[in-house]
Design a protein around this motif. Structure first.
Motif, PDB file in Angstrom:
ATOM      1  N   GLN A 164     -20.536  25.608 -10.661  1.00 32.74           N
ATOM      2  CA  GLN A 164     -20.126  25.291  -9.297  1.00 32.74           C
ATOM      3  C   GLN A 164     -18.611  25.422  -9.164  1.00 32.74           C
ATOM      4  OE1 GLN A 164     -21.973  23.912  -6.398  1.00 32.74           O
ATOM      5  NE2 GLN A 164     -23.531  25.062  -7.463  1.00 32.74           N
ATOM      6  N   ALA A 170     -17.835  29.097  -9.015  1.00 29.63           N
ATOM      7  CA  ALA A 170     -18.201  29.666  -7.711  1.00 29.63           C
ATOM      8  C   ALA A 170     -17.081  29.353  -6.708  1.00 29.63           C
ATOM      9  CB  ALA A 170     -19.526  29.092  -7.235  1.00 29.63           C
ATOM     10  N   LEU A 225     -14.260  31.940  -4.726  1.00 26.50           N
ATOM     11  CA  LEU A 225     -14.087  31.988  -3.268  1.00 26.50           C
ATOM     12  C   LEU A 225     -12.654  31.637  -2.856  1.00 26.50           C
ATOM     13  CD1 LEU A 225     -17.476  30.356  -2.267  1.00 26.50           C
ATOM     14  CD2 LEU A 225     -16.793  32.694  -1.793  1.00 26.50           C
ATOM     15  N   PHE A 268     -10.865  28.760  -3.513  1.00 29.31           N
ATOM     16  CA  PHE A 268     -10.494  27.363  -3.286  1.00 29.31           C
ATOM     17  C   PHE A 268      -9.463  26.907  -4.320  1.00 29.31           C
ATOM     18  CE2 PHE A 268     -14.837  27.313  -1.451  1.00 29.31           C
ATOM     19  CZ  PHE A 268     -14.535  26.829  -0.201  1.00 29.31           C
ATOM     20  N   GLN A 323     -21.374  16.303  -4.712  1.00 29.24           N
ATOM     21  CA  GLN A 323     -22.592  16.443  -5.526  1.00 29.24           C
ATOM     22  C   GLN A 323     -22.691  15.321  -6.551  1.00 29.24           C
ATOM     23  OE1 GLN A 323     -23.627  20.494  -6.921  1.00 29.24           O
ATOM     24  NE2 GLN A 323     -21.898  21.178  -5.706  1.00 29.24           N
ATOM     25  N   TYR A 370     -30.208  15.634   0.740  1.00 26.37           N
ATOM     26  CA  TYR A 370     -30.389  17.030   1.134  1.00 26.37           C
ATOM     27  C   TYR A 370     -31.435  17.744   0.284  1.00 26.37           C
ATOM     28  CZ  TYR A 370     -26.684  17.183  -2.374  1.00 26.37           C
ATOM     29  OH  TYR A 370     -25.938  16.989  -3.490  1.00 26.37           O
ATOM     30  N   PHE A 381     -23.460  35.354  -9.145  1.00 22.20           N
ATOM     31  CA  PHE A 381     -23.778  34.837 -10.471  1.00 22.20           C
ATOM     32  C   PHE A 381     -25.275  34.926 -10.771  1.00 22.20           C
ATOM     33  CE2 PHE A 381     -19.951  32.772  -9.019  1.00 22.20           C
ATOM     34  CZ  PHE A 381     -19.136  32.742 -10.134  1.00 22.20           C
ATOM     35  N   ASN A 384     -26.945  32.507 -12.066  1.00 23.56           N
ATOM     36  CA  ASN A 384     -27.539  31.222 -11.646  1.00 23.56           C
ATOM     37  C   ASN A 384     -27.372  30.947 -10.158  1.00 23.56           C
ATOM     38  OD1 ASN A 384     -28.090  30.816 -14.326  1.00 23.56           O
ATOM     39  ND2 ASN A 384     -26.178  29.716 -14.683  1.00 23.56           N
ATOM     40  N   ASN A 404     -25.667  29.741  -7.925  1.00 28.97           N
ATOM     41  CA  ASN A 404     -24.530  28.853  -7.645  1.00 28.97           C
ATOM     42  C   ASN A 404     -24.188  28.655  -6.175  1.00 28.97           C
ATOM     43  OD1 ASN A 404     -24.287  28.540 -10.348  1.00 28.97           O
ATOM     44  ND2 ASN A 404     -22.548  29.922 -10.594  1.00 28.97           N
ATOM     45  N   LEU A 405     -25.206  28.511  -5.335  1.00 32.08           N
ATOM     46  CA  LEU A 405     -24.911  28.077  -3.965  1.00 32.08           C
ATOM     47  C   LEU A 405     -24.549  26.603  -4.038  1.00 32.08           C
ATOM     48  CD1 LEU A 405     -27.753  29.722  -1.858  1.00 32.08           C
ATOM     49  CD2 LEU A 405     -25.387  30.449  -2.061  1.00 32.08           C
ATOM     50  N   PHE A 406     -23.877  26.086  -2.998  1.00 25.82           N
ATOM     51  CA  PHE A 406     -23.535  24.670  -2.991  1.00 25.82           C
ATOM     52  C   PHE A 406     -24.738  23.901  -2.438  1.00 25.82           C
ATOM     53  CE2 PHE A 406     -19.296  26.777  -2.037  1.00 25.82           C
ATOM     54  CZ  PHE A 406     -18.984  26.911  -3.382  1.00 25.82           C
ATOM     55  N   PRO A 407     -25.429  23.111  -3.279  1.00 25.36           N
ATOM     56  CA  PRO A 407     -26.702  22.526  -2.850  1.00 25.36           C
ATOM     57  C   PRO A 407     -26.582  21.493  -1.743  1.00 25.36           C
ATOM     58  CG  PRO A 407     -26.050  21.651  -4.983  1.00 25.36           C
ATOM     59  CD  PRO A 407     -25.083  22.732  -4.655  1.00 25.36           C
ATOM     60  N   HIS A 408     -25.379  20.926  -1.569  1.00 21.63           N
ATOM     61  CA  HIS A 408     -25.223  19.863  -0.571  1.00 21.63           C
ATOM     62  C   HIS A 408     -24.870  20.402   0.813  1.00 21.63           C
ATOM     63  CE1 HIS A 408     -21.412  20.778  -2.376  1.00 21.63           C
ATOM     64  NE2 HIS A 408     -20.746  20.055  -1.520  1.00 21.63           N
ATOM     65  N   LEU A 410     -17.714  27.710   4.656  1.00 20.55           N
ATOM     66  CA  LEU A 410     -16.799  26.786   3.965  1.00 20.55           C
ATOM     67  C   LEU A 410     -15.513  27.482   3.488  1.00 20.55           C
ATOM     68  CD1 LEU A 410     -16.767  23.761   3.041  1.00 20.55           C
ATOM     69  CD2 LEU A 410     -17.420  24.586   0.795  1.00 20.55           C
ATOM     70  N   PHE A 430     -31.379  24.254   3.700  1.00 20.79           N
ATOM     71  CA  PHE A 430     -30.603  23.958   2.496  1.00 20.79           C
ATOM     72  C   PHE A 430     -31.077  24.894   1.371  1.00 20.79           C
ATOM     73  CE2 PHE A 430     -29.550  20.201   4.844  1.00 20.79           C
ATOM     74  CZ  PHE A 430     -28.287  19.864   4.387  1.00 20.79           C
ATOM     75  N   HIS A 432     -32.290  24.518  -1.509  1.00 18.02           N
ATOM     76  CA  HIS A 432     -33.561  24.233  -2.195  1.00 18.02           C
ATOM     77  C   HIS A 432     -34.770  24.587  -1.339  1.00 18.02           C
ATOM     78  CE1 HIS A 432     -33.496  20.545   0.268  1.00 18.02           C
ATOM     79  NE2 HIS A 432     -34.789  20.522   0.054  1.00 18.02           N
ATOM     80  N   ARG A 444     -22.447  35.145   1.197  1.00 20.32           N
ATOM     81  CA  ARG A 444     -21.288  34.244   1.051  1.00 20.32           C
ATOM     82  C   ARG A 444     -20.073  35.020   0.530  1.00 20.32           C
ATOM     83  NH1 ARG A 444     -21.670  29.057  -2.853  1.00 20.32           N
ATOM     84  NH2 ARG A 444     -21.594  30.684  -4.448  1.00 20.32           N
ATOM     85  N   CYS A 445     -20.314  35.921  -0.421  1.00 24.42           N
ATOM     86  CA  CYS A 445     -19.214  36.753  -0.935  1.00 24.42           C
ATOM     87  C   CYS A 445     -18.706  37.688   0.158  1.00 24.42           C
ATOM     88  CB  CYS A 445     -19.685  37.605  -2.106  1.00 24.42           C
ATOM     89  SG  CYS A 445     -20.011  36.674  -3.571  1.00 24.42           S
TER      90      CYS A 445
END
Lengths: 226, 362
Positions: free
Chosen positions: A126, A129, A133, A135, A148, A225, B80, B82, B84-88, B97, B130, B132, B146-147
């Motif tokens: 994370q 990632a 981007l 950040f 998280q 979520y 990636f 995996n 790697n999206l932001f799950p929240h 974002l 979301f 998931h 996103r990229c």
């Protein structure tokens, strides 16, 4: 006199006279202030230390701070509070403020460990990632990692908040009129033991339940979520 | 133009990249293939700025790439393995974002662009969900979108389909095919179908070095280096060495399952292949070891099983000499062709062609 009238009179004498009411409200207010600001201070310090921990650049600052809060946490909270009040600030600072600082730093000791473990669990991916981007490390921590981590550590944080609430009762040791001190004063004045202690116990139980409820609602609103 | 020039990188004293150089032209797609530990992902991480090479340089349009430490966008997008999206955050928030916080875009503008990018990857209906709630293929497509929100000059893909099932792989491949015309891409993958589909050039890496590079048709059909040939053979076939009687049967079964999954064969087909292998092994001596090779044709539903054994006078598939009649009749019933020969060095070769109809079962 019937037992009912006897109880009425005891309740009036212990809680409803001007003096008793003044003592209880003042003590309750101090307890809430110490708890709330102590919790805010501890949460800010713990999240700041966890940020320093995951940043290689800040290790020189993290290590002494971590050592400081970890050492302090092994001292009993009441001793720490008295040490801060009588030694560090020489009795010159208001007892409520000293209680906030002492309990805030004391709670940071455990919260920092909780934050650190849960932030590490979020995973390097994370973080990478976020880096890809563009950040900054602080944005990654604030926007991606911390939210998280909070989701998984919330139950433990609730537990620590309840510990902090109970520890506010030590404020009486540094001449502060907190809830316990207020009820104790009433006990001395009225020579009643049962009702004042029952009252303070029930009030702490209620506050403890309320903390759990508030954090649970926060969890449902912001962190459910998945 | 992206130029990787003589880069060297070590991890814990072990060289992961050793003097690697290659160029990437405008809107060119390069696929990097190689076995595990060959340095593909290390190269990609250096190109992304996540790791910094000890020697050598990487330039993008003449500008030197710097390591990403203090933030700042380097116009390189990375997808990636995996995901790697932001799950929240929901899909829309995942996309907006970075443009809002890094590029300083307004919320309205970012959301408008996010919907455009989601439309491009076929997910505009999923903006409020979301991560998931999405399938793996959809998540990977959101990661690509996103990229793209950050308008990259180069896209890097680190094994983008390795964690996906065949349907999800096809979805992601479709998006990558469309992107090919717009942005140069470097793709690290084991998926030879993906390579054939999108690569303009292939780089084969071995032991941290570029071993061979060339056009897909050239490198995949007539590889020049022995290492490339060996790697491609392993990708096309399942090769398994049995050393002794007590070999690891679960491992063999898992390898067969993975191999069948790669070609999208159903569960019944996989059990059928497993059964043939098991019954055949009942007929053969395992003490001296043997090599099993399972090969599936790329163009048609055909799978063969080849076994290489030490020299022997015994004809294992002969009903008169077979040790287990029941196993032999099962193998006979499940295969269309059964051959037993001997090579020049006297080793026994067994070749079976598996029943096509059973391979089509789900």
């Amino acid at each position: 006199m019937s037992w009912f009238q006897d109880w009425q009179e005891q309740i009036y004498r212990n809680f409803l006279t001007d003096d008793a009411l003044h003592l209880i409200l003042g003590g309750f207010q101090n307890t809430l202030v110490i708890f709330f600001f102590g919790a805010v201070l501890a949460l800010i310090l713990a999240s700041f230390l966890a940020y320093l921990h995951i940043n290689h650049k800040w290790q020189w600052l993290y290590r002494p701070l971590h050592w400081f809060v970890a050492t302090i946490h092994d001292v009993p909270a009441v001793v720490l509070m008295m040490f801060f009040y009588y030694v560090v600030f020489w009795g010159a600072l208001n007892g409520v403020i000293v209680s906030i600082i002492a309990l805030g730093v004391y709670t940071t000791g455990t919260l920092e460990k909780i934050f650190k473990i849960h932030i590490t669990q979020v995973g390097k991916e994370q973080y990478e990632a976020g880096r890809m981007l563009g950040f900054t490390p602080w944005q990654i921590y604030r926007l991606i990692i911390l939210p998280q981590a909070v989701k998984s550590m919330l139950p433990l944080v609730i537990g620590e908040m309840k510990v902090l609430l109970r520890a506010t009762s030590y404020a009486g040791y540094i001449a502060q009129k907190d809830l316990v001190k207020a009820v104790d004063s009433i006990r001395v004045q009225t020579e009643d033991v049962f009702l004042p202690l029952l009252f303070v116990s029930l009030l702490y139980l209620f506050l403890s339940w309320l903390i759990g409820k508030v954090f649970h609602l926060l969890h449902v609103k912001f962190f459910s979520y998945d | 133009m992206i130029e990787v020039s003589h880069i060297t990188k070590s991890y814990h004293g072990k060289k992961a990249l050793d003097n690697v150089s290659f160029r990437l032209g405008k809107n060119e797609t390069v696929c990097i293939i190689g076995s595990m530990g060959s340095g593909k992902s290390s190269l990609l991480r250096c190109m992304a700025g996540l790791d910094f090479p000890e020697h050598g340089t990487i330039t993008i349009d003449g500008r030197l790439l710097e390591q990403k430490t203090a933030g700042g966008y380097n116009h390189i997008g990375m997808v990636f393995q995996n995901i790697n999206l932001f799950p929240h955050f929901n899909v829309l928030h995942n996309l907006t974002l970075a443009p809002i916080n890094v590029l300083g875009m307004s919320k309205e503008e970012a959301e408008e662009q996010a919907y455009q990018q989601l439309q491009k990857v076929g997910l505009s209906e999923k903006a409020s969900l979301f991560p998931h709630e999405l399938s793996a293929g959809q998540r990977q497509r959101v990661a690509i979108a996103r990229c793209l929100m950050m308008k990259p000059r180069l896209m890097l893909f680190d094994e983008p389909t390795s964690a996906l099932d065949p349907v999800a792989t096809a979805e992601v491949m479709d998006v990558m095919r469309k992107l090919k015309k717009e942005i140069p891409q470097v793709v690290v993958t084991h998926n030879i179908s993906l390579v054939k589909e999108i690569a303009d050039r292939i780089v084969f890496m071995h032991n941290g070095k570029v071993c061979e590079e060339g056009a897909p048709a050239e490198l995949l059909n007539t590889p020049q280096q022995a290492e490339t040939r060996s790697f491609l053979s392993c990708q096309k076939n399942m090769i398994y060495r049995i050393e002794h009687v007590h070999f690891d049967r679960p491992e063999l079964n898992a390898r067969i399952e993975c191999y069948c999954n790669r070609f999208g064969l159903g569960t019944q087909a996989f059990h059928f292949v497993q059964l043939v292998v098991e019954e055949l092994l009942n007929l053969l001596p395992l003490e001296d070891g043997l090599d099993l090779v399972l090969s599936k044709s790329d163009t048609e539903v055909r799978m063969s099983l080849d076994v290489k054994l030490p020299s022997s006078e015994t004809m294992y598939l002969d009903p008169m000499q077979a040790e287990d009649d029941l196993s032999l009749s099962i193998v006979e019933g499940l295969c269309e062709v059964m051959q037993e020969t001997t090579d020049e060095e006297g080793r026994k070769l067994i070749h079976l062609e598996l029943n096509k109809e059973r391979l089509l079962m789900n």
